[in-house]
Design a protein around this motif. Structure first.
Motif, PDB file in Angstrom:
ATOM      1  N   TYR A  24      -1.294   9.065  -9.196  1.00  0.00           N
ATOM      2  CA  TYR A  24       0.428   8.765  -8.468  1.00  0.00           C
ATOM      3  C   TYR A  24      -0.270   7.349  -7.143  1.00  0.00           C
ATOM      4  O   TYR A  24      -1.527   7.832  -7.174  1.00  0.00           O
ATOM      5  N   ALA A  25       0.513   6.511  -6.833  1.00  0.00           N
ATOM      6  CA  ALA A  25       0.587   5.704  -5.784  1.00  0.00           C
ATOM      7  C   ALA A  25       1.124   6.539  -4.556  1.00  0.00           C
ATOM      8  O   ALA A  25       2.359   6.898  -4.738  1.00  0.00           O
ATOM      9  N   LYS A  26      -0.066   6.695  -3.478  1.00  0.00           N
ATOM     10  CA  LYS A  26       0.131   8.303  -2.580  1.00  0.00           C
ATOM     11  C   LYS A  26       0.653   7.182  -1.317  1.00  0.00           C
ATOM     12  O   LYS A  26      -0.047   6.155  -1.188  1.00  0.00           O
ATOM     13  N   MET A  27       1.206   7.375  -0.798  1.00  0.00           N
ATOM     14  CA  MET A  27       1.786   7.528   0.743  1.00  0.00           C
ATOM     15  C   MET A  27      -0.180   7.813   1.322  1.00  0.00           C
ATOM     16  O   MET A  27      -0.364   8.540   1.072  1.00  0.00           O
ATOM     17  N   ASN A  28      -0.203   6.948   2.848  1.00  0.00           N
ATOM     18  CA  ASN A  28      -1.346   7.876   2.848  1.00  0.00           C
ATOM     19  C   ASN A  28      -1.111   8.328   4.256  1.00  0.00           C
ATOM     20  O   ASN A  28      -2.137   7.916   5.615  1.00  0.00           O
ATOM     21  N   SER A  42      -2.354  15.301   8.667  1.00  0.00           N
ATOM     22  CA  SER A  42      -3.882  16.310   8.893  1.00  0.00           C
ATOM     23  C   SER A  42      -4.342  15.309  10.574  1.00  0.00           C
ATOM     24  O   SER A  42      -4.821  15.121  11.307  1.00  0.00           O
ATOM     25  N   GLU A  43      -3.212  14.233  11.034  1.00  0.00           N
ATOM     26  CA  GLU A  43      -4.402  13.913  12.025  1.00  0.00           C
ATOM     27  C   GLU A  43      -2.615  13.851  13.458  1.00  0.00           C
ATOM     28  O   GLU A  43      -2.917  12.948  14.780  1.00  0.00           O
ATOM     29  N   GLY A  44      -1.887  15.130  12.832  1.00  0.00           N
ATOM     30  CA  GLY A  44      -1.068  15.497  14.349  1.00  0.00           C
ATOM     31  C   GLY A  44       0.205  14.754  14.525  1.00  0.00           C
ATOM     32  O   GLY A  44       1.695  15.005  15.094  1.00  0.00           O
ATOM     33  N   GLU A  45       0.615  13.434  13.258  1.00  0.00           N
ATOM     34  CA  GLU A  45       1.497  12.234  13.692  1.00  0.00           C
ATOM     35  C   GLU A  45       2.943  13.255  12.665  1.00  0.00           C
ATOM     36  O   GLU A  45       2.201  14.496  11.765  1.00  0.00           O
ATOM     37  N   LYS A  46       3.953  13.368  13.605  1.00  0.00           N
ATOM     38  CA  LYS A  46       5.003  13.784  12.566  1.00  0.00           C
ATOM     39  C   LYS A  46       5.816  12.833  12.006  1.00  0.00           C
ATOM     40  O   LYS A  46       6.443  11.310  11.931  1.00  0.00           O
ATOM     41  N   LEU A 355      10.213   1.491   7.335  1.00  0.00           N
ATOM     42  CA  LEU A 355      10.454   2.765   7.502  1.00  0.00           C
ATOM     43  C   LEU A 355       9.462   3.711   7.565  1.00  0.00           C
ATOM     44  O   LEU A 355       9.250   4.436   8.488  1.00  0.00           O
ATOM     45  N   LEU A 356       8.430   3.764   6.888  1.00  0.00           N
ATOM     46  CA  LEU A 356       7.463   4.454   6.839  1.00  0.00           C
ATOM     47  C   LEU A 356       6.216   4.303   7.888  1.00  0.00           C
ATOM     48  O   LEU A 356       5.634   4.466   8.944  1.00  0.00           O
ATOM     49  N   GLU A 357       6.146   2.603   8.150  1.00  0.00           N
ATOM     50  CA  GLU A 357       5.882   2.584   9.237  1.00  0.00           C
ATOM     51  C   GLU A 357       5.851   2.905  10.959  1.00  0.00           C
ATOM     52  O   GLU A 357       5.458   3.383  11.709  1.00  0.00           O
ATOM     53  N   ASN A 358       7.786   3.017  10.511  1.00  0.00           N
ATOM     54  CA  ASN A 358       7.925   3.208  11.988  1.00  0.00           C
ATOM     55  C   ASN A 358       7.949   5.722  11.037  1.00  0.00           C
ATOM     56  O   ASN A 358       8.629   5.900  11.973  1.00  0.00           O
ATOM     57  N   LYS A 359       7.331   6.204  11.066  1.00  0.00           N
ATOM     58  CA  LYS A 359       7.176   7.346  10.354  1.00  0.00           C
ATOM     59  C   LYS A 359       8.954   8.020   9.967  1.00  0.00           C
ATOM     60  O   LYS A 359       9.180   9.223   9.891  1.00  0.00           O
ATOM     61  N   ILE A 360       8.932   7.298   8.887  1.00  0.00           N
ATOM     62  CA  ILE A 360      10.021   8.078   8.040  1.00  0.00           C
ATOM     63  C   ILE A 360      10.149   7.425   6.127  1.00  0.00           C
ATOM     64  O   ILE A 360      10.255   6.465   6.432  1.00  0.00           O
ATOM     65  N   ILE A 361      10.093   8.970   6.456  1.00  0.00           N
ATOM     66  CA  ILE A 361      10.295   8.833   4.555  1.00  0.00           C
ATOM     67  C   ILE A 361      11.271   8.539   3.682  1.00  0.00           C
ATOM     68  O   ILE A 361      12.098   9.741   3.805  1.00  0.00           O
TER      69      ILE A 361
END
Ligand SMILES: Cc1ncc(COP(=O)(O)O)c(C=O)c1O
Length: 394
Positions: A24-28, A42-46, A355-361
């Motif tokens: 799979y090409a994964k998100m980081n 794992s880094e506590g980000e939401k 969107l991912l940079e803005n923490k939206i999947i």
């Protein structure tokens, strides 16, 4: 020079890459926990998860009712196969049949979407004693032999070569293309009623009415692959029997994804006519109908019902439809309820990334311009506003 300390994410990612085949090409990000429409890394980000854990977490992440049901079941018995009766399995099958269209009377449990489709096609072949299966361009049905041979989307089918014979392809939405293929050797017509991976492609309700007529005329089994559309995703419990299908009911409905809120489980639903032709040992699977999965099925249905999630997702769709009109770059919004494709005037990959940079999947699709949303059915308007804000800025 002191070596820089690795982050938790770097350690997790390096270990997965070392010990897992890279399929799979994964998100980081590395997911640690989830609640509702949110996950924490794992880094506590939401992150706001508008892709619902790959279209699986319809009840949101870790819905308390489901967690409680799983805990309670885990303390009793995790698993026993279909060689024994089980109250939790009896209850799950009864519940599932009770929310299904009237013609559905029985369930067969398995473990995944592809397995449900394999079994549906086998049931159709057994019931009709015929070989041919008609599926559609743009449809995706899974990665095991028969299911991938029924898939005519991009390169997927080639991954399954040599393909299983007797699969033919019609054009989605084009009844004439079905009529030219349907004959006395056709066991089943199988379709995703909304083609999700193809870019959330819809067909007119009359198309489903026409399919029903073709099937009735030739004695063909109509299979709706509701792996994505089932269990409330469109605001209806099922696409089959809903107004979206002009009230047409499929002979077999296949399910997976949302069915267990993340616990792997699939199912084929059918009526007495087909079920009576399936005999002991014709179908089977070790894990299908296991107690933990059955607890998840019942709890999923209860949570969707209790929290009025089908009503909620219908409102969310209306809200999003209205608000997206304010954004010029949006060409159209396709789909229903919580299976939505936003079509942009150009390639949506940069928007997906932004969107991912803005923490939206969100999800992409086989259509380069279509961004897919498969949010939990309990997603809130305020959460959709966060998406709209980034889209507007982007
Ligand atoms: C419509 C549809 N059918 C079948 C499948 C296969 O399901 P699974 O990955 O659980 O085997 C998928 C998976 O994406 C799907 O979207």
């Amino acid at each position: 020079m002191t070596p820089t300390k690795k982050t938790n994410f770097e350690i997790i990612a390096a270990t997965e890459e070392q010990f897992q085949i890279a399929t799979y090409a994964k998100m980081n990000i590395a997911v640690e926990r989830g609640a509702g429409a949110w996950i924490w890394t794992s880094e506590g980000e939401k992150y706001l998860d508008l892709y619902g854990g790959h279209a699986v977490c319809a009840t949101g992440h870790c819905h308390p009712h489901i967690v409680e049901a799983l805990k309670a079941q885990a303390e009793k018995v995790l698993f026993y196969s279909n060689l024994v009766y089980s109250e939790i399995r009896a209850r799950a099958a009864e519940k599932l049949v009770s929310i299904a269209p009237a013609s559905i009377t029985k369930a067969f449990f398995c473990n995944s979407g592809t397995e449900a489709n394999e079994n549906a096609m086998r049931m159709a072949r057994m019931a009709t004693k015929r070989k041919k299966i008609i599926t559609f361009s743009g449809g995706f049905h899974g990665r095991t032999a028969d299911a991938i041979s029924a898939t005519f989307l991009g390169n997927y089918r080639n991954l399954g070569k040599p393909n299983v014979p007797h699969h033919v392809c019609a054009e989605f939405g084009n009844l004439e293309s079905v009529r030219t293929l349907a004959d006395a050797d056709t066991a089943a017509i199988m379709l995703e009623p909304i083609q999700s991976m193809a870019g959330v492609i819809e067909a007119a309700p009359e198309f489903f009415r026409g399919l029903r007529e073709v099937c009735d005329e030739h004695g063909i089994v109509l299979i709706f692959d509701e792996v994505q559309t089932g269990i409330g995703r469109t605001g209806n419990w099922f696409f089959s029997g809903s107004q979206l299908a002009d009230d047409v009911e499929a002979d077999i409905i296949t399910l997976a994804k949302s069915l267990g809120s993340g616990v792997p489980v699939g199912a084929c639903l059918t009526g007495d006519g087909i079920a009576e032709r399936i005999k002991t040992n014709d179908l089977g699977t070790t894990f299908g109908g296991g107690m933990l999965a059955m607890a998840a099925v019942s709890a999923t249905i209860e949570a969707i019902e209790k929290d009025k999630m089908r009503e909620n997702i219908a409102e969310i769709e209306d809200y999003l439809r209205g608000r997206l009109k304010e954004i010029d770059e949006v060409k159209t919004l396709r789909g229903k309820g919580g299976l939505l494709g936003i079509e942009f005037a150009e390639n949506c990959k940069p928007i997906h990334q932004k969107l991912l940079e803005n923490k939206i999947i969100t999800g992409t699709s086989s259509h380069p311009n279509v961004l897919r949303l498969l949010p939990p059915l309990c997603v809130k308007k305020e959460e959709i506003d966060l998406l709209l804000e980034v889209l507007r800025k982007t």
